[in-house]
Design a protein around this motif. Structure first.
Motif, PDB file in Angstrom:
ATOM      1  N   GLN A  70      -1.633   3.894  -0.398  1.00  0.00           N
ATOM      2  CA  GLN A  70      -2.116   3.651  -1.760  1.00  0.00           C
ATOM      3  C   GLN A  70      -3.516   4.202  -1.980  1.00  0.00           C
ATOM      4  N   HIS A 105      -9.025   6.596  -7.955  1.00  0.00           N
ATOM      5  CA  HIS A 105      -7.820   7.210  -8.516  1.00  0.00           C
ATOM      6  C   HIS A 105      -6.988   6.213  -9.330  1.00  0.00           C
ATOM      7  N   PHE A 106      -7.479   4.970  -9.427  1.00  0.00           N
ATOM      8  CA  PHE A 106      -6.793   3.958 -10.221  1.00  0.00           C
ATOM      9  C   PHE A 106      -7.608   3.656 -11.481  1.00  0.00           C
ATOM     10  N   ILE A 160      -4.416 -10.670   7.259  1.00  0.00           N
ATOM     11  CA  ILE A 160      -4.128 -10.168   5.911  1.00  0.00           C
ATOM     12  C   ILE A 160      -4.084 -11.345   4.922  1.00  0.00           C
ATOM     13  N   ARG A 164      -6.628 -12.054   1.777  1.00  0.00           N
ATOM     14  CA  ARG A 164      -6.117 -12.160   0.406  1.00  0.00           C
ATOM     15  C   ARG A 164      -6.500 -13.483  -0.243  1.00  0.00           C
ATOM     16  N   LEU A 219      -5.578  -5.422   2.188  1.00  0.00           N
ATOM     17  CA  LEU A 219      -4.517  -4.425   2.273  1.00  0.00           C
ATOM     18  C   LEU A 219      -4.151  -4.236   3.744  1.00  0.00           C
ATOM     19  N   THR A 220      -2.853  -4.055   4.024  1.00  0.00           N
ATOM     20  CA  THR A 220      -2.458  -3.742   5.393  1.00  0.00           C
ATOM     21  C   THR A 220      -2.819  -2.278   5.663  1.00  0.00           C
ATOM     22  N   GLN A 252      -0.619  -0.022   3.618  1.00  0.00           N
ATOM     23  CA  GLN A 252      -0.948  -0.039   2.186  1.00  0.00           C
ATOM     24  C   GLN A 252      -2.205   0.768   1.924  1.00  0.00           C
TER      25      GLN A 252
END
Lengths: 267, 210
Positions: free
Chosen positions: B130, A106-107, A88, A92, B122-123, B126
């Motif tokens: 989300q 949806h965002f 992760i 990132r 994202l995990t 998440q």
């Protein structure tokens, strides 16, 4: 052997950022997709992975952020093996842009761009500033921030995709045919903006494309792949001048004789 | 005595049985959603769960309702009260559409969106909360909608084991050969089904991603 390991001229002191050491990748059913890949990618360069469909370029890209796990060998980022890293945290620290963009429908644009900073718990003021900065950076009007992805054009969506990938300011950017689905004019525009952006940001970019013009225009080095193997690693100039039959075959197959040098006029 | 007259004369009891009916359907759907949505998520996440989970829900669906009520009757704690039994049976029947639609909804999320989410770090949780669940929500609601409409009809049969609800009128009407009594059960049941269908259909459209 055509593959040269010399750092690009003008790139300053090249530091090794991404390294493939004898990497193999197989599908779950055993079909090998990638074999014996050795590749070193330097900080601040734009390395283009060029090749036909199925040549293994996307596979190579996904091995970097561990969306795929190598069957053998080692993929190293900033000196450590990705196998030993928290996946992760690794992802990132790497921006990821794909052809289908994959914006969250949806965002709003703002929430798409701000998702990672929000998850990382940035203070809201910093997030707001970052959104404004990024939208400007990728050439989007501020007012678009409250729109939903379906209200945007293809070019605008891809810009949001780039902004989202840059949100947490990663040093590495992986781009998988990001401009492949756009019309020629928009693609040209985004390529030009990409070059300008890269001049300012100096990210380490790995860029997948099958488009020779795009590779010549954007790449500081071009890695030509065929059937899961790296067959050449050259600068764009060397690439065009190369006498290697396989390179010539690709150039010919792609271009069909159109004026390749002209496409580099925008650099 | 015409139908309207009958309805107004018995409105108290019609209202009572309608509320009882609503309660049976509401509680059982809630339970089914609490069980079915997690099961749907599990089978979407781990394909190995898919077959046993959906298979079991499928088999339950094939048991005739009257037989299921009968089977459950001798079960100790359940058999004590008919409404418990009815709620359990209705819950079991409501599972299949809810599990299946949760599974389909999550699997139906655009793979590019999921890949972008995974690629940006994202995990799994998440990504689920989300991205996947919000995008699957309209399909999940559509499963609940199907479950509710089926349950409203099925719940009338619960009266056969004395669980109450609008089925009381229907069974009484059948016994007394009274169309008025049958309609006193059937019409409110139909109205309930239509109202639930309409309301959940509206919610489903609201949630549908563009």
């Amino acid at each position: 052997m055509i593959a040269d390991r010399k750092p690009m001229e003008g790139a300053g002191i090249a530091e090794l950022v991404i390294e493939f050491r004898d990497v193999q990748y197989r599908l779950p059913n055993g079909t090998p997709l990638l074999s014996g890949l050795n590749l070193q990618i330097n900080g601040g360069e734009t390395l283009v992975l060029l090749g036909r469909s199925g040549s293994g370029k996307t596979t190579t890209l996904k091995l970097i952020n561990r969306l795929l796990v190598p069957a053998g060998g080692d993929v190293r980022v900033n000196g450590s093996s990705t196998a030993a890293m928290d996946v992760i945290a690794l992802r990132r620290s790497i921006g990821y842009v794909i052809q289908d963009v994959g914006l969250f429908p949806h965002f709003t644009v703002e929430r798409n761009v701000a998702l990672l900073p929000r998850i990382e718990g940035w203070p809201s003021e910093k997030i707001q500033n970052r959104i404004a900065e990024l939208l400007q950076l990728v050439g989007l009007e501020k007012g678009l921030g409250s729109r939903y992805p379906h209200e945007l054009s293809g070019g605008q969506r891809q810009r949001v995709g780039v902004a989202r990938a840059l949100a947490a300011d990663p040093a590495i950017l992986l781009m998988d045919e990001p401009f492949g689905a756009l019309d020629a004019i928009t693609r040209d525009e985004l390529q030009r903006e990409f070059l300008a952006l890269q001049q300012r940001l100096h990210k380490t970019v790995v860029f997948v494309t099958h488009d020779l013009r795009e590779a010549l225009r954007l790449g500081s080095r071009i890695a030509l792949m065929e059937a899961g193997r790296l067959i050449a690693l050259l600068s764009p100039d060397e690439f065009l001048r190369s006498n290697d039959a396989r390179i010539a075959a690709y150039v010919e197959a792609f271009a069909g004789g159109c004026d390749l040098l002209a496409s580099r006029g925008g650099r | 005595m015409n139908l309207l007259h009958f309805f107004s004369e018995n409105r108290q009891q019609i209202l009572e049985l309608t509320l009882e009916h609503l309660w049976l359907v509401g509680i059982s759907t809630l339970l089914a959603a609490c069980i079915g949505i997690p099961l749907g998520i599990l089978s979407a996440r781990w394909p190995a769960w898919n077959k046993p989970v959906l298979g079991t829900a499928n088999i339950i669906q094939t048991i005739p309702s009257l037989a299921l009520f009968g089977f459950l009757l001798p079960v100790p704690w359940l058999g004590d009260r008919a409404d418990r039994l009815a709620i359990l049976a209705l819950t079991l029947y409501a599972l299949l559409p809810i599990i299946r639609n949760t599974y389909t909804g999550i699997r139906g999320v655009d793979p590019a969106v999921v890949e972008a989410g995974r690629g940006m770090g994202l995990t799994a949780n998440q990504l689920l909360f989300q991205v996947e669940l919000p995008l699957a929500s309209s399909v999940i609601v559509s499963g609940i909608r199907i479950a509710v409409v089926i349950s409203v009809g099925l719940a009338t049969i619960a009266a056969a084991i004395g669980a109450g609800g609008l089925g009381e009128f229907i069974f009484r009407g059948l016994a007394m050969v009274s169309n008025q009594l049958i309609l006193a059960g059937a019409i409110p049941a139909a109205v309930l089904a239509l109202a639930a269908d309409f309301a959940l259909g509206w919610l489903e459209r609201r949630l549908r991603p563009r």
